[in-house]
Design an enzyme around this catalytic site. Sequence first.
Site, mmCIF file in Angstrom:
data_model
loop_
_atom_site.group_PDB
_atom_site.id
_atom_site.type_symbol
_atom_site.label_atom_id
_atom_site.label_comp_id
_atom_site.label_asym_id
_atom_site.label_seq_id
_atom_site.Cartn_x
_atom_site.Cartn_y
_atom_site.Cartn_z
ATOM 1 N N SER A 20 0.709 -1.242 -0.066
ATOM 2 C CA SER A 20 -0.007 0.015 -0.107
ATOM 3 C C SER A 20 0.894 1.117 -0.139
ATOM 4 C CB SER A 20 -0.791 -0.080 1.215
ATOM 5 O OG SER A 20 -1.653 -1.246 1.280
ATOM 6 N N ARG A 24 1.466 4.509 -2.942
ATOM 7 C CA ARG A 24 1.453 5.746 -2.629
ATOM 8 C C ARG A 24 2.779 6.591 -2.879
ATOM 9 N NH1 ARG A 24 -2.364 2.379 -0.352
ATOM 10 N NH2 ARG A 24 -4.528 3.480 0.275
ATOM 11 N N GLY A 91 -6.185 -3.562 -7.872
ATOM 12 C CA GLY A 91 -7.166 -2.826 -7.169
ATOM 13 C C GLY A 91 -6.708 -1.503 -6.910
ATOM 14 N N SER A 162 -13.415 2.052 3.359
ATOM 15 C CA SER A 162 -12.442 1.540 2.184
ATOM 16 C C SER A 162 -11.408 2.510 2.077
ATOM 17 C CB SER A 162 -13.100 1.367 0.745
ATOM 18 O OG SER A 162 -12.224 1.327 -0.053
ATOM 19 N N ASP A 310 -7.043 -7.941 4.865
ATOM 20 C CA ASP A 310 -6.268 -8.848 3.951
ATOM 21 C C ASP A 310 -5.787 -9.901 4.728
ATOM 22 O OD1 ASP A 310 -7.009 -7.079 1.943
ATOM 23 O OD2 ASP A 310 -4.978 -6.063 1.951
HETATM 24 O O1 SPQ Z 1 -4.676 -3.670 -4.621
HETATM 25 P P1 SPQ Z 1 -5.902 -4.807 -4.211
HETATM 26 O O2 SPQ Z 1 -5.771 -5.796 -5.362
HETATM 27 O O3 SPQ Z 1 -7.343 -4.381 -3.908
HETATM 28 O O4 SPQ Z 1 -5.205 -5.442 -2.935
HETATM 29 C C1 SPQ Z 1 -5.682 -5.904 -1.666
HETATM 30 C C2 SPQ Z 1 -4.653 -7.195 -1.352
HETATM 31 O O5 SPQ Z 1 -5.127 -8.304 -0.608
HETATM 32 O O6 SPQ Z 1 -3.539 -6.847 -1.536
HETATM 33 C C3 SPQ Z 1 -7.058 -6.464 -1.654
HETATM 34 F F1 SPQ Z 1 -7.439 -7.383 -2.447
HETATM 35 O O7 SPQ Z 1 -5.391 -5.091 -0.546
HETATM 36 C C4 SPQ Z 1 -6.189 -3.738 -0.588
HETATM 37 C C5 SPQ Z 1 -7.112 -3.744 0.842
HETATM 38 O O8 SPQ Z 1 -7.897 -4.703 0.838
HETATM 39 C C6 SPQ Z 1 -5.141 -2.673 -0.751
HETATM 40 C C7 SPQ Z 1 -5.828 -1.511 0.095
HETATM 41 C C8 SPQ Z 1 -4.678 -0.283 -0.085
HETATM 42 O O9 SPQ Z 1 -3.888 -0.298 -0.429
HETATM 43 O O10 SPQ Z 1 -5.503 0.783 -0.028
HETATM 44 C C9 SPQ Z 1 -7.022 -1.108 0.828
HETATM 45 C C10 SPQ Z 1 -7.679 -2.341 1.013
HETATM 46 O O11 SPQ Z 1 -8.845 -2.440 0.160
HETATM 47 P P2 SPQ Z 1 -10.010 -1.385 0.564
HETATM 48 O O12 SPQ Z 1 -11.139 -2.054 -0.535
HETATM 49 O O13 SPQ Z 1 -10.611 -1.968 1.969
HETATM 50 O O14 SPQ Z 1 -9.621 0.036 0.793
#
Ligand code: SPQ
Length: 425
Positions: A20, A24, A91, A162, A310
């Site tokens: 994460s 950023r 994502g 989120s 996660d």
């Molecule tokens: O990037 P991605 O694919 O969404 O990654 C995941 C992971 O397991 O590595 C989720 F599938 O982590 C997200 C996490 O679940 C990473 C993240 C972030 O860097 O902001 C936030 C979380 O998602 P969310 O939907 O709660 O904001």
Amino acid sequence: MAETSTAGLTGTITIPGDKSISHRSIIFGAISTGTTTVKNFLRSADCLSTMQAFRDLGVNIDDQGDQVTLQGVGLTGLKQASAALDMGNSGTSTRLISGLLAGQPFESRLVGDASLSKRPMRRVSDPLSQMGAKIDSVNGHLPMTINGGSLAGIRYELPVASAQVKSAIILAALQASGPSTIIEPSPSRDHTERMLTAFSPKSIEKQGQQIVIHPGYDLQGQAITVPGDISSAAFWLVAGAIVPNSSITVKNVGINPTRTGILTVLEQMGANLTITNRQDQAEPSADITVTSSDLRPFEIGAEAIPALVDEVPLLALLAARANGISKITGAEELRFKESDRLQAISQEFTKLGITIEELPDGLVIDGRPSWHVANPNLDSYQDHRIAMTLKIASLLVDEPVTIKDFDSVRISYPTFLTDLAQLRS
Ligand code: SPQ
């Protein structure tokens, strides 16, 4: 309980940088003025998708192995990409970059792989459209076309906690004509807020549960050192707790309190955890040692999920070795990750003979019955976190098992197998 002949996992490892924070660091480095340096950047497939996207948007990024150096172009210096931006499996890249592109005066097209193209994007396109961006998608999924431009400030209450949605709105709000207020139902990871505070302290204000963004200030390039990813460390913390005769020290783990839910649950379960060498910095870190022990069952609900979102597959594995019935609820968000993680864990754990029930919003796991492998052909659903959880589970069965599409670990932890081999030697 099925016992194995394993000698346990022992040793000290340093896990790779936080995913994460690595994403950023590229985003903020790109939109600031001056030079940003990033040490311990995570070179995983997801973070490389973010890096390539900013190169495509005209940012000079030099990756010299031990350090990434960005020459920031400021909030108004990005250039229209000559082709679609490929978000791969990520994502985080998709949602954060959407927020930024919502304020840019050109058209961008975002594409991704089959898994990413199934994940919901209305959660970002709705608030960004309310701010004034024109966004077309395929029924709320990628491919998505963003026609950015002048944005108005917004007051937005997130329907679910989120960090990705919150961060997308923050990045759009930096380019809006007036201030924005963002309210979360419960706190999600706050890496964006911490990093923005370092790059431009006047741009962000915290008022209790509310985040206020003040546009109009320049961001200044920074020197960033990314701590180790607690979501990667979690595999070793759980393995150390459940594989008999183990003692593992994981060095330089990021312990931002919005991410440490896994440590809270391990402590509730009676795991032997020692936290040393705490470093108090913008993103705090520490070394964590875990030694195998008997574990008590646990119950967690919606309020606990954001800080361990996660790690839910790993919590299910911990529960499967605890002395009783554990229950995870309020975790319906798990259905919208790289796979439907509630369904994936329930199906694959059932193959291992684990007593598990899938709820609409969670899992119930009885750790007392023995495991009996009913089907050794496990499936990762091309989801890195499912692949690594199943690999740790496989250490606890005597029968050989296979894990389909295990190479999905490249998304967040390309050196996972090397680190496992080191702890086994
Ligand atoms: O990037 P991605 O694919 O969404 O990654 C995941 C992971 O397991 O590595 C989720 F599938 O982590 C997200 C996490 O679940 C990473 C993240 C972030 O860097 O902001 C936030 C979380 O998602 P969310 O939907 O709660 O904001």
